[in-house]
Motif scaffolding. Structure first.
Motif, mmCIF file in Angstrom:
data_model
loop_
_atom_site.group_PDB
_atom_site.id
_atom_site.type_symbol
_atom_site.label_atom_id
_atom_site.label_comp_id
_atom_site.label_asym_id
_atom_site.label_seq_id
_atom_site.Cartn_x
_atom_site.Cartn_y
_atom_site.Cartn_z
ATOM 1 N N SER A 102 38.950 56.328 65.421
ATOM 2 C CA SER A 102 39.096 56.401 66.876
ATOM 3 C C SER A 102 39.562 57.766 67.358
ATOM 4 O O SER A 102 39.196 58.218 68.428
ATOM 5 C CB SER A 102 40.064 55.320 67.369
ATOM 6 O OG SER A 102 41.350 55.504 66.806
ATOM 7 N N GLY A 162 39.825 48.091 60.872
ATOM 8 C CA GLY A 162 40.410 49.267 60.237
ATOM 9 C C GLY A 162 39.600 50.522 60.486
ATOM 10 O O GLY A 162 40.155 51.590 60.775
ATOM 11 N N VAL A 163 38.277 50.405 60.374
ATOM 12 C CA VAL A 163 37.429 51.566 60.617
ATOM 13 C C VAL A 163 37.515 51.985 62.085
ATOM 14 O O VAL A 163 37.568 53.177 62.408
ATOM 15 C CB VAL A 163 35.972 51.258 60.218
ATOM 16 C CG1 VAL A 163 35.059 52.391 60.640
ATOM 17 C CG2 VAL A 163 35.887 51.045 58.718
ATOM 18 N N ILE A 212 40.018 51.691 64.066
ATOM 19 C CA ILE A 212 41.295 52.406 64.243
ATOM 20 C C ILE A 212 41.234 53.773 63.572
ATOM 21 O O ILE A 212 41.637 54.791 64.143
ATOM 22 C CB ILE A 212 42.457 51.580 63.657
ATOM 23 C CG1 ILE A 212 42.638 50.280 64.446
ATOM 24 C CG2 ILE A 212 43.747 52.384 63.671
ATOM 25 C CD1 ILE A 212 43.614 49.313 63.801
ATOM 26 N N GLY A 213 40.684 53.798 62.348
ATOM 27 C CA GLY A 213 40.694 55.028 61.559
ATOM 28 C C GLY A 213 39.896 56.157 62.150
ATOM 29 O O GLY A 213 40.283 57.326 62.048
ATOM 30 N N GLY A 254 44.110 52.931 59.583
ATOM 31 C CA GLY A 254 42.774 52.429 59.268
ATOM 32 C C GLY A 254 42.529 52.338 57.778
ATOM 33 O O GLY A 254 41.911 51.387 57.288
ATOM 34 N N ASN A 261 46.407 57.090 63.241
ATOM 35 C CA ASN A 261 45.345 56.089 63.304
ATOM 36 C C ASN A 261 44.500 56.086 62.032
ATOM 37 O O ASN A 261 44.102 55.031 61.536
ATOM 38 C CB ASN A 261 44.438 56.347 64.514
ATOM 39 C CG ASN A 261 45.074 55.899 65.812
ATOM 40 O OD1 ASN A 261 46.224 55.477 65.825
ATOM 41 N ND2 ASN A 261 44.334 56.010 66.900
ATOM 42 N N LEU A 272 35.521 56.302 56.496
ATOM 43 C CA LEU A 272 36.841 56.871 56.267
ATOM 44 C C LEU A 272 36.767 58.115 55.388
ATOM 45 O O LEU A 272 37.415 59.123 55.657
ATOM 46 C CB LEU A 272 37.763 55.822 55.655
ATOM 47 C CG LEU A 272 38.175 54.685 56.601
ATOM 48 C CD1 LEU A 272 39.047 53.680 55.868
ATOM 49 C CD2 LEU A 272 38.897 55.223 57.812
#
Length: 305
Positions: A151, A145-146, A148-149, A289, A285, A268
């Motif tokens: 990126s 998740g991180v 993706i978040g 995330g 994204n 995040l």
């Protein structure tokens, strides 16, 4: 002993450790942004020294309050607490500051998200944590998740030798954080997390302070800008005793791996603040995330052993 004097059988006591860990993680996220700003004008040692000078001033009343309990700690445990303090409240921020000078915020946030997984592995290795599928899957989903978040959450993404070197330093920083998370649990349970954190912060400032002052003097402090001082005061007050005290208490109640899973909220929240402060746009994204991390927290807190 519960340093906050709460009853173990209350429902509020069951919820508070989770809220405490989440709030501490969000404070850490804001601290990343503040640190990145401060590092534009100060070097890592200067920033670390001033941050923990403010932290030491903030905890002085508690040092006076707990001094009788401090002298009851065994010499052997004092040595361990000194080691933990220097590792987490001196070398950790020092290496973290240096890493933020070199690597991008996105890289730093992504690497920081590995901390829960490292804490889990350390906890299993030192036999203070039991590995189960929920914790393992939660860590994996959180890291994903991180990844993706962040990126596309920040714009600075160019690679260079300096960035790679900064990534390596960031890895060294989170190894220290994971080790502290696991090793400290025993002493939190023995003396109380708040007392141990107060003593560790004090020792981590007082022991290296004479060396730093002899090498740098104090004249450079006069050149620090007002904005930097305000940010360092925030980092040294809310960003040290409050953040680490809440997180330490959460560790004593939830265990290292469950408390550490909330650290994935740090990158995040840091990215969100960077968007607000630096004018970055919220991406799909980032939202995906955030969903991943929220679900990871739920999964990791299932009780099946």
């Amino acid at each position: 002993m519960d340093p906050f004097g709460m009853k173990d059988n209350s429902e509020l006591h069951t919820v508070l450790p989770h809220l405490s860990a989440g709030f501490a993680a969000c404070i850490a996220g804001s601290s990343v942004v503040c640190t990145a700003i401060v590092m534009q004008s100060l070097n890592p040692i200067e920033a670390t020294f001033l941050r923990y000078a403010f932290a030491f001033i903030c905890i002085l009343p508690f040092c006076w309050l707990y001094w009788k309990r401090f002298i009851e700690i065994s010499p052997k445990d004092y040595f361990v607490i000194l080691f933990l303090g220097l590792m987490f409240f001196f070398t950790f921020p020092l290496t973290f500051n240096k890493a933020l000078q070199l690597t991008t915020a996105a890289h730093g946030a992504l690497i920081l998200a590995v901390l829960p997984s490292l804490s889990l592995l350390f906890g299993v290795f030192f036999r203070v944590e039991k590995l189960n599928y929920y914790k393992l899957i939660g860590c994996v989903i959180a890291v994903a998740g991180v990844a993706i978040g962040v990126s596309s959450g920040l714009t600075k993404t160019a690679y260079s030798t300096a960035i790679i070197f900064g990534d390596i330093i960031m890895f060294l920083a989170i190894i220290q954080g994971a080790a502290f998370t696991v090793i400290s649990k025993k002493y939190f349970e023995r003396y109380g997390s708040w007392l141990v954190c107060i003593l560790a912060i004090a020792l981590a400032f007082l022991v290296p302070a004479p060396v730093i002052l002899s090498a740098y003097g104090l004249s450079w402090v006069l050149g620090v800008g007002q904005n930097e001082l305000l940010l360092l005061f925030f980092l040294g007050s809310l960003g040290v005793p409050v953040q680490f005290g809440l997180f330490a208490w959460s560790i004593s109640k939830l265990g290292p791996s469950r408390a550490s899973i909330y650290i994935v909220l740090t990158p995040l929240s840091g990215t969100a603040l960077a968007i607000i402060i630096l004018g970055e746009t919220v991406t799909v994204n980032f939202l995906i995330g955030l969903i991943f991390v929220t679900y990871a927290i739920y999964i990791a807190n299932q009780h099946n052993e």
